[in-house]
Design an enzyme around this catalytic site. Structure first.
Site, PDB file in Angstrom:
ATOM      1  N   HIS A 167       0.842  -1.208   0.000  1.00 26.68           N
ATOM      2  CA  HIS A 167       0.000   0.000   0.000  1.00 26.68           C
ATOM      3  C   HIS A 167       0.875   1.257   0.000  1.00 26.68           C
ATOM      4  O   HIS A 167       0.839   2.067   0.933  1.00 26.68           O
ATOM      5  CB  HIS A 167      -0.876  -0.083   1.261  1.00 26.68           C
ATOM      6  N   GLU A 267      -1.081   1.137  -5.107  1.00 22.86           N
ATOM      7  CA  GLU A 267      -0.982  -0.109  -4.351  1.00 22.86           C
ATOM      8  C   GLU A 267      -1.034  -1.305  -5.288  1.00 22.86           C
ATOM      9  O   GLU A 267      -1.950  -1.409  -6.097  1.00 22.86           O
ATOM     10  CB  GLU A 267      -2.141  -0.185  -3.352  1.00 22.86           C
TER      11      GLU A 267
HETATM   12  O1  LIG Z   1      -6.921   4.136   6.850  1.00 24.93           O
HETATM   13  P1  LIG Z   1      -6.435   2.828   6.306  1.00 24.93           P
HETATM   14  O2  LIG Z   1      -7.037   1.632   6.983  1.00 24.93           O
HETATM   15  O3  LIG Z   1      -4.930   2.767   6.285  1.00 24.93           O
HETATM   16  O4  LIG Z   1      -6.921   2.777   4.796  1.00 24.93           O
HETATM   17  C1  LIG Z   1      -6.612   3.825   3.923  1.00 24.93           C
HETATM   18  C2  LIG Z   1      -7.226   3.571   2.554  1.00 24.93           C
HETATM   19  O5  LIG Z   1      -6.585   2.470   1.972  1.00 24.93           O
HETATM   20  C3  LIG Z   1      -6.981   2.223   0.624  1.00 24.93           C
HETATM   21  O6  LIG Z   1      -6.284   1.122   0.151  1.00 24.93           O
HETATM   22  C4  LIG Z   1      -8.449   1.912   0.579  1.00 24.93           C
HETATM   23  O7  LIG Z   1      -8.859   1.673  -0.753  1.00 24.93           O
HETATM   24  C5  LIG Z   1      -9.223   3.070   1.186  1.00 24.93           C
HETATM   25  O8  LIG Z   1     -10.613   2.770   1.178  1.00 24.93           O
HETATM   26  C6  LIG Z   1      -8.733   3.343   2.589  1.00 24.93           C
HETATM   27  O9  LIG Z   1      -9.401   4.466   3.111  1.00 24.93           O
END
Ligand SMILES: O=P(O)(O)OC[C@H]1O[C@@H](O)[C@H](O)[C@@H](O)[C@@H]1O
Length: 288
Positions: A167, A267
């Site tokens: 990510h 990602e």
């Molecule tokens: O706040 P987190 O759990 O790290 O996620 C952040 C974002 O991560 C992304 O990968 C998702 O598609 C989003 O929907 C999400 O808001």
């Protein structure tokens, strides 16, 4: 050229975070053993950070770190209904199933390090015995290889149902002036919860962007006014492109109100749930 792998305590404002620093030919990577989270990558001396790390990132109390490269596993986002279809509701109610899985808030072990003339490599591993849909203990490995680029390889040899994503948060001058290409024309838009069609294979990060693009190319290019980064991927079946924009960022305690436009997430993801081993790779190569 000096190459090294060094254990360090703290990075930036995360002063008490146990970390490892990799150096090779002027390039630097810092990874935390908490979450096997890559916090920092600079491709050469005096070069800016390729990855964005929030100045409000925290890690205490099982918080996931905002920025760098979080590892999502064995599910992506909210747990996928297909993964938990066979679990009785009463059991499910007792489980804590956080967004993006279990391993970004656990400690990993160092299992291998290598320094050669061409590269440095650190491998971290974690064994997980509390997956809701299998009684197996499953080992996940993560190799971080630094040479003229950064290669991240997440693998699991056990043939279980599993999703994963690397990510990555990329530093940009202004997300609203940033584009990623080439992308498929069809995508799932998480913001409107609908399938969408675009007439262009270029994504501009205008407004809140939260999109799942299936079957993306093996190589994507991120371009803004100051940055060009080639993002290559293997073992993926999708890419997720994310930037929260102002209103959504305001709901996150760890994204400063004036810094949501300083990053975009590209990602590399594997979202199918058929039982199979995992080998997901993202290669980050800034074009200096
Ligand atoms: O706040 P987190 O759990 O790290 O996620 C952040 C974002 O991560 C992304 O990968 C998702 O598609 C989003 O929907 C999400 O808001």
């Amino acid at each position: 050229m000096t190459s090294s792998i060094t254990e360090i305590t703290g990075f930036g404002h995360l002063t008490d975070l146990p970390c490892w620093q990799l150096r090779h030919a002027g390039a630097t990577v810092v990874v935390s053993s908490y979450g096997a989270h890559v916090l920092h990558y600079a491709a050469a001396e005096q070069q800016p950070a390729v990855l964005w790390l929030s100045p409000k990132a925290v890690w205490q109390n099982q918080q996931p770190i905002r920025g760098g490269v979080p590892i999502c596993w064995p599910w992506f986002g909210k747990v996928d209904a297909r993964l938990i279809a066979d679990i009785p509701p009463a059991t499910l109610a007792t489980l804590k199933l956080p967004n993006h899985g279990l391993v970004r808030t656990r400690f990993w072990q160092i299992t291998e390090q290598q320094i050669t003339a061409d590269a440095v490599m650190l491998e971290l591993s974690i064994s997980v015995n509390d997956l809701p849909w299998t009684s197996e203990t499953v080992t996940l490995r993560y190799q971080i290889r630094l040479d003229h680029q950064l290669t991240l390889t997440l693998s699991c040899d056990t043939a279980i149902a599993q999703q994963a994503a690397l990510h990555s948060y990329f530093t940009v001058a202004d997300s609203r002036q940033t584009q990623v290409q080439p992308l498929p024309l069809e995508f799932y838009d998480k913001v409107s919860d609908s399938q969408q069609h675009s007439s262009s294979d270029v994504l501009h990060f205008v407004g809140e962007i939260d999109r799942v693009y299936p079957s993306t190319a093996d190589s994507l290019m991120l371009v803004d006014s100051t940055t060009r980064v080639q993002i290559s991927q293997q073992g993926h079946d999708a890419s997720v492109l994310w930037n929260p924009a102002a209103a959504k960022a305001a709901t996150s305690a760890d994204i400063p109100a004036d810094q949501w436009s300083d990053f975009v997430c590209v990602e590399s993801a594997k979202l199918s749930v058929t039982a199979a081993p995992l080998a997901l790779v993202q290669i980050i190569q800034p074009q200096i």
